[in-house]
Design an enzyme around this catalytic site. Structure first.
Site, PDB file in Angstrom:
ATOM      1  N   CYS A  67      46.299  36.881  41.764  1.00 20.54           N
ATOM      2  CA  CYS A  67      45.472  37.448  40.691  1.00 20.54           C
ATOM      3  C   CYS A  67      44.310  38.277  41.234  1.00 20.54           C
ATOM      4  O   CYS A  67      43.229  37.758  41.530  1.00 20.54           O
ATOM      5  CB  CYS A  67      44.944  36.324  39.793  1.00 20.54           C
ATOM      6  N   CYS A  86      41.139  38.324  39.105  1.00 22.36           N
ATOM      7  CA  CYS A  86      40.294  37.126  39.235  1.00 22.36           C
ATOM      8  C   CYS A  86      39.539  37.136  40.554  1.00 22.36           C
ATOM      9  O   CYS A  86      38.340  36.874  40.610  1.00 22.36           O
ATOM     10  CB  CYS A  86      41.135  35.847  39.242  1.00 22.36           C
ATOM     11  N   ASP A  87      40.270  37.402  41.644  1.00 21.50           N
ATOM     12  CA  ASP A  87      39.750  37.095  42.975  1.00 21.50           C
ATOM     13  C   ASP A  87      39.236  38.295  43.765  1.00 21.50           C
ATOM     14  O   ASP A  87      38.673  38.111  44.857  1.00 21.50           O
ATOM     15  CB  ASP A  87      40.847  36.382  43.791  1.00 21.50           C
TER      16      ASP A  87
END
Ligand code: NDP
Length: 481
Positions: free
Chosen positions: A180, A183-184
């Site tokens: 992801c 997200c990261d």
């Protein structure tokens, strides 16, 4: 007894047997291919927790099905599952959702969700963990411990990210390996990273990393990308993205965190020193709990009839990526969901489940209970963290999150449910890993959500994989013991 009389007896005897068999097979076939008659509603006698239209999954397929079924007047319950909203939640701009020039994936889901709810669809923050499709009404069993009788089921469980299955992948999962970027990506500021895959997802992940990473190497296993031409164009326009073709990943290397990836490039082993590896190599259909009862194709996708969404069992329909390895588009999933809802409505009509009849079941219909919910406070800054977490007398569940991280949002109801279940025995807070960099670094947070349970100021449990409500409850109970 004359010959004529005995012949009549034989004819009557065989007539009775034939009639009996006909009734038996008629009742049986009612559930296998032919319309179920009104009398089948008798099978609901003595049952409660009935759902006329049960939808498993809450991506574009499940929510579009919910919109149509609820608008059609049916009591409709969507079990949203662990990854509420599905893959669109991890997508940024969508430019091919018909009728809308450009919209963020999560906003499409938000709109669909509230539209379905406007017509009365109930969205249960719960997941179906087991089914019994061996007889009708079909049974669904949920993570919250409910058991439901479904008159029709629409399976819209989508697909989960595919993994490489190479050495190091599991070991360095959440320590540099992730699926992801949205997200990261903030954890990889000024880092060298790799994205693996040649489809639209890989192109998108690479583009999402551009504002953060120093260099992004896109490893494509064949001689060409399969991403849309427009996406490839965008990738090529960014100087920090470098595409390497004919690159097959072999091994992930690291110490406490990823340090490199080995890949065969044009047949020669090459080492890429990197800190982050983002996998975007497609998805596998989420069919595990259904396989025992329904037919799948050679690739493991649920099959359906050629002109309807009906699976190999009457009253059970399928929609979206769990049945579609060809198109895999949000718009197609939504179309599938609409067809599945119309098919389910027709089944219910054939069954005789019309308004007047449905009214008789009102008090037997399933309504999910929201359960006692606890609060998850936002903590900002080291002083607040020390006070709320390290000096707390009760154990504290800490969720590290970043803005735009869908799985972080999905984890919040899980945490607040667990806090609610345990009364004041445990507290919960959330910490933005981007604005609280020092705290995130101190606790080696390299992926979100990261969940840490603290007790007496120390780490009692650290969790990197997604958890269900029951799993988190069990974990916290262990800490409390
Ligand atoms: P795809 O199946 O389209 O692409 C998967 C990629 O991963 C392929 O390049 C494939 O290589 C590669 N791959 C598969 N297994 C491995 C492996 N073991 N090692 C290395 N590489 C591997 O999946 P996507 O998730 O990219 O896309 C799915 C669907 O969603 C598509 O229809 C896409 O168009 C859509 N989508 C649309 C978006 C948008 O419109 N904004 C965004 C994201 C996805 P190979 O080509 O050799 O098989």
């Amino acid at each position: 007894m004359s010959f004529a009389v005995s012949r009549r007896v034989v004819v009557i005897f065989f007539g009775v047997i034939l009639l009996g068999s006909a009734i038996f097979f008629y009742q049986k076939r009612a559930l296998h291919g032919l319309p179920i008659e009104h009398s089948s509603l008798d099978m609901l006698a003595g049952k409660k927790n009935i759902v006329p239209v049960a939808i498993i999954g809450s991506g574009p397929a499940g929510l579009s099905a919910a919109l149509y079924a609820a608008r059609g007047g049916y009591h409709t319950v969507v079990f949203e599952g662990r990854a509420a909203g599905g893959q669109l939640m991890t997508t940024t701009w969508v430019e091919n959702w018909p009728g809308i020039q450009k919209k963020m994936g999560p906003d499409i889901i938000k709109g669909l969700r509230s539209q379905a709810q406007t017509f009365g669809a109930i969205i249960a923050s719960d997941a179906v963990t087991r089914v019994d499709f061996s007889s009708w009404p079909y049974q669904l069993f949920t993570e919250d411990g409910d058991s439901i009788y479904a008159l029709t089921v629409i399976i819209a469980t989508g697909a989960a990210p595919r993994l490489l299955n190479i050495p190091g992948e599991r070991e360095f999962w959440a320590k540099g390996v992730t699926t992801c970027a949205i997200c990261d990506a903030p954890f990889y500021k000024n880092s060298d990273v790799i994205v693996i895959g040649g489809g639209d997802s890989a192109a998108e992940e690479a583009l999402q990393l551009v504002p953060y990473a120093r260099s992004i190497t896109l490893l494509v296993r064949s001689g060409k990308m399969r991403a849309a031409a427009a996406m490839q164009e965008r990738v090529r326009a960014v100087p920090s993205i470098h595409v390497v073709y004919n690159a097959v990943p072999q091994r992930i290397i690291g110490d406490t965190h990823v340090t490199a990836l080995e890949a065969l490039v044009d047949g020669t082993l090459k080492t890429f020193p990197v800190e982050g590896i983002f996998l975007a190599i497609g998805h596998v259909p989420a069919t595990d709990i259904f396989k025992e009862f329904l037919t799948c194709d050679d690739l493991g996708y649920l099959t359906h009839a050629s002109h309807t969404q009906e699976t190999s069992k009457r009253g059970i329909y399928v929609a979206g990526d769990v049945t579609d390895h060809r198109y895999r588009q949000a718009g197609v999933a939504a179309g599938d969901g609409i067809k599945a809802a119309l098919d389910a409505s027709e089944f219910l009509r054939d069954l005789g489940f019309v308004d007047a009849v449905a009214a008789r079941y009102t008090r037997k219909l399933y309504e999910p209970s929201s359960g006692e919910q606890g609060s998850v406070a936002l903590v900002e800054g080291t002083a607040a963290f020390r006070h709320a977490v390290l000096e707390s007398e009760e154990p504290v569940i800490v969720e590290f999150f970043t803005e735009n991280c869908p799985s972080c949002v999905q984890l919040l109801p899980v945490i607040s449910w667990v806090v609610g279940q345990l009364g004041g025995a445990v507290k919960a807070v959330k910490v933005n890993a981007t604005t609280n960099k020092a705290i995130a670094e101190e606790y080696a947070v390299a992926k979100v959500p990261t969940l840490i349970i603290f007790r007496d100021g120390k780490i009692a449990v650290r969790q990197k994989d997604p958890l269900s409500k029951r799993e988190l409850l069990a974990l916290v109970k262990q800490v409390l013991e």
